[in-house]
Enzyme design. Structure first.
Site, PDB file in Angstrom:
ATOM      1  N   TYR A  99      -4.613  11.718 -25.479  1.00 29.45           N
ATOM      2  CA  TYR A  99      -3.891  10.560 -26.010  1.00 29.45           C
ATOM      3  C   TYR A  99      -4.189   9.317 -25.176  1.00 29.45           C
ATOM      4  CZ  TYR A  99       0.022   7.679 -27.640  1.00 29.45           C
ATOM      5  OH  TYR A  99       0.788   6.658 -28.155  1.00 29.45           O
ATOM      6  N   SER A 156      -0.820   1.766 -25.751  1.00 23.14           N
ATOM      7  CA  SER A 156       0.338   2.402 -25.119  1.00 23.14           C
ATOM      8  C   SER A 156       0.169   2.361 -23.612  1.00 23.14           C
ATOM      9  CB  SER A 156       0.441   3.857 -25.585  1.00 23.14           C
ATOM     10  OG  SER A 156       1.352   4.587 -24.803  1.00 23.14           O
TER      11      SER A 156
END
Length: 316
Positions: free
Chosen positions: A187, A161
């Protein structure tokens, strides 16, 4: 040292998974898609099955997996998909999956993930996002190495990501035992780990005919955002817009396209250890953009260290 040629393709951010696999025959090639019952995993599996691949959906919710398999079969003219249980936060579940696998595996798409969760720890005390997004997939790939090595031009796709730009891997405190827990930093660290896995995985396994690449699928509205309230998402989007980095959403079909490209395109044969977005190899990150790849995510020393640390953790 010669700089590797950047990989570009005829496809853009607007192309779909079906577009990039058009004309490619995957008959006889076996594929595992983790998280294949939701989000871009569904469209990744659909495009690969439509091209003739034998797809296994590796999912936590087997009932949802069977519903997805039935839907894909109905929309692809009869492609048969297998469904198997896999909980990446549970190494016993990972071991059960890999122990049950027989024969070659041509493509492993490490697609499943969790994002910006409240502070949660696995029974082993690991921070959930690092455990699920990285360590679970790392253990899965290790367990399937021999199956991948049996295949011709085996490929592993590690779904990362742009959030990797939020944090390198903090080796001194992987699991937020000392520093305050911050969901997006956690994350981001896990997504950087996904890229570093591609770097070191290719270095170690290219001799076995296995390459690993990482992908940023783009901003897609899926269940991945379920841990964020509407107010939190609105604040995130407003901050991005104010910073000149507004998020332009993709459909799930568009979001799946780069994963499918890496899994199938002849242009990627023998290519590994790289990070792609919008169906091309990413350029180096330039702040304040949300595009490109951070230098720390491609650092070979960090990649080697992460591999050793991860191997030690999953072996316990």
């Amino acid at each position: 040292m010669t700089t590797p040629t950047r990989i570009t393709t005829p496809f853009t951010r607007d192309n779909t998974a079906a577009d990039v696999v058009e004309g490619i025959d995957l008959t006889g090639r076996r594929v595992v898609v983790t998280g294949g019952a939701s989000g871009i995993g569904v469209e990744t599996a659909r495009a690969l099955a439509a091209a003739g691949a034998e797809v296994t959906l590796a999912v936590r919710d087997v009932d949802a997996g069977h519903r997805t398999a039935a839907d894909i079969t109905a929309t692809t003219g009869g492609a048969a998909l297998a469904v198997a249980r896999l909980d990446l936060s549970d190494l016993d579940s990972v071991a059960a999956f890999t122990d049950a696998w027989t024969g070659p595996l041509h493509v492993l798409i490490n697609n499943a993930g969790v994002m910006a969760t409240p502070e949660t720890r696995t029974p082993r005390g690991w921070e959930l996002q690092f455990a699920t997004n990285h360590l679970g997939h790392f253990a899965l790939a290790l367990g399937l190495h021999d199956a991948l090595a049996q295949a011709d031009d085996a490929r592993v796709v590690s779904v990362s990501s742009s959030a990797h730009l939020r944090s390198p891997v903090v080796f001194d405190d992987l699991h937020f035992r000392e520093r305050p827990y911050e969901p997006w930093e956690a994350y981001g660290q896990s997504k950087t780990a996904n890229v570093l896995f591609a770097v070191e995985g290719t270095r170690r396994w290219a001799k076995d005919g296995i390459t690993v690449n990482a992908v940023m699928p783009g901003g897609i509205r899926t269940g991945l955002q379920r841990h964020q309230s509407k107010e939190q998402m609105d604040a995130l989007l407003a901050a991005a817009s104010a910073n000149g980095t507004a998020i332009t959403w993709k459909t799930t079909e568009q979001g799946a396209s780069t994963s499918v490209l890496l899994a199938t395109s002849p242009l990627l044969k023998g290519i590994g250890g790289r990070y792609f977005e919008d169906n091309a190899e990413a350029l180096p990150h330039t702040p304040p953009t949300r595009t490109g790849v951070a230098a720390y995510a491609l650092d070979p020393d960090a990649a080697a260290t992460l591999w050793e640390v991860s191997a030690d953790l999953v072996a316990r």
